[in-house]
Design an enzyme around this catalytic site. Structure first.
Site, PDB file in Angstrom:
ATOM      1  N   GLU A 184       1.027  -1.197  -0.133  1.00 49.74           N
ATOM      2  CA  GLU A 184      -0.053   0.069   0.050  1.00 49.74           C
ATOM      3  C   GLU A 184       0.810   1.339   0.128  1.00 49.74           C
ATOM      4  O   GLU A 184       1.823   1.470   0.670  1.00 49.74           O
ATOM      5  CB  GLU A 184      -0.759   0.069   1.147  1.00 49.74           C
ATOM      6  CG  GLU A 184      -1.868  -1.123   1.497  1.00 49.74           C
ATOM      7  CD  GLU A 184      -3.268  -1.011   0.323  1.00 49.74           C
ATOM      8  OE1 GLU A 184      -3.084  -0.184  -0.307  1.00 49.74           O
ATOM      9  OE2 GLU A 184      -3.629  -2.054  -0.042  1.00 49.74           O
ATOM     10  N   ARG A 194     -17.433  -0.707   6.750  1.00 56.99           N
ATOM     11  CA  ARG A 194     -18.767  -1.446   5.988  1.00 56.99           C
ATOM     12  C   ARG A 194     -19.365  -2.544   6.900  1.00 56.99           C
ATOM     13  O   ARG A 194     -20.584  -2.726   6.766  1.00 56.99           O
ATOM     14  CB  ARG A 194     -18.186  -1.986   4.578  1.00 56.99           C
ATOM     15  CG  ARG A 194     -19.160  -2.626   3.957  1.00 56.99           C
ATOM     16  CD  ARG A 194     -18.445  -3.485   2.731  1.00 56.99           C
ATOM     17  NE  ARG A 194     -17.331  -4.246   2.804  1.00 56.99           N
ATOM     18  CZ  ARG A 194     -17.309  -5.631   3.289  1.00 56.99           C
ATOM     19  NH1 ARG A 194     -18.580  -6.170   3.382  1.00 56.99           N
ATOM     20  NH2 ARG A 194     -16.423  -6.110   3.412  1.00 56.99           N
ATOM     21  N   CYS A 237      -7.360  -2.351   8.603  1.00 53.83           N
ATOM     22  CA  CYS A 237      -5.966  -2.369   7.873  1.00 53.83           C
ATOM     23  C   CYS A 237      -5.505  -0.993   7.730  1.00 53.83           C
ATOM     24  O   CYS A 237      -4.301  -0.537   8.063  1.00 53.83           O
ATOM     25  CB  CYS A 237      -6.229  -3.129   6.708  1.00 53.83           C
ATOM     26  SG  CYS A 237      -6.255  -4.800   6.948  1.00 53.83           S
ATOM     27  N   HIS A 292      -1.281  -5.887   1.677  1.00 53.05           N
ATOM     28  CA  HIS A 292      -2.563  -6.494   1.639  1.00 53.05           C
ATOM     29  C   HIS A 292      -2.073  -7.716   0.959  1.00 53.05           C
ATOM     30  O   HIS A 292      -1.359  -7.894   0.086  1.00 53.05           O
ATOM     31  CB  HIS A 292      -3.595  -5.914   1.182  1.00 53.05           C
ATOM     32  CG  HIS A 292      -4.543  -5.062   1.987  1.00 53.05           C
ATOM     33  ND1 HIS A 292      -4.630  -3.731   1.740  1.00 53.05           N
ATOM     34  CD2 HIS A 292      -5.242  -5.607   3.101  1.00 53.05           C
ATOM     35  CE1 HIS A 292      -5.429  -3.420   3.060  1.00 53.05           C
ATOM     36  NE2 HIS A 292      -5.896  -4.482   3.673  1.00 53.05           N
TER      37      HIS A 292
END
Length: 197
Positions: free
Chosen positions: A80, A90, A143, A164
């Site tokens: 990332e 979510r 994360c 990830h």
């Protein structure tokens, strides 16, 4: 002694496993040095993961920090580039917390860029035969919050960031893209070596 901190996560959202935690455990078992490798499996909670990350950095003063987590649906290992100061969940975390449009740190900057050599790590993973791609968003779940906390807690001499990983073969939903766990482990070992060099 040069110190590396490598973290993964416990299972979440009802899953039986989390390949990031499993891979970190295996990297630790295989580690031969000469650097000191500290491994930890973090809780999938906004409060717990960020607090544990800050604690580990304060305790070990690592030269390299690589946090890892699962991004189900991705087809490659993805270092990332950016962590943003936004927690927008979510689904609830493992404590049942579901922040919406909240900052990770109330007084923090809008974002941090990874201080790991993201493109070099991605290229080295690909050269090692592991599907890899640079990602420009760590999302807005735990994360991302963990990456943000790691970068906020690290000093200017520390290389820190987040990677990830996809599902490990046989551990995710039947239709989900996956990689062999051995490939995920190898990718993390490559990432550590590139970050150190």
């Amino acid at each position: 002694m040069t110190t590396v901190l490598l973290t993964g996560f416990e299972p979440f959202a009802g899953d039986a496993t989390n390949p990031s935690g499993e891979a970190v455990h295996l990297v630790g078992e295989r580690w031969a040095g000469p650097e000191d490798l500290v491994t930890a499996v973090l809780p999938v909670t906004f409060a717990g993961a960020t607090a544990r990350m800050r604690q580990l950095i304060a305790e070990h003063r690592p030269d390299v920090v690589i946090a890892t987590g699962l991004a189900g649906g991705r087809t490659a290992v993805t270092p990332e580039r950016v962590a943003i100061n936004l927690a927008d969940a979510r689904i609830p975390d493992n404590d049942g917390a579901q922040p919406l449009d909240e900052p990770v740190e109330a007084s923090g900057p809008a974002a941090y860029f990874a201080t790991l050599p993201v493109k070099a790590i991605t290229a080295a993973m690909a050269d090692a035969g592991v599907p890899a791609a640079v990602s420009h968003s760590a999302g807005t779940f735990v994360c991302n919050a963990t990456m943000y906390a790691a970068l906020a807690a690290s000093d200017d001499s520390t290389r820190a960031g987040f990677i990830h990983v996809p599902w490990a073969s046989g551990s995710g939903p039947a239709d989900a893209p996956s990689l062999p766990l051995a490939d995920i482990v190898h990718a993390l070992e490559v990432a550590v070596r590139v970050a150190l060099s």
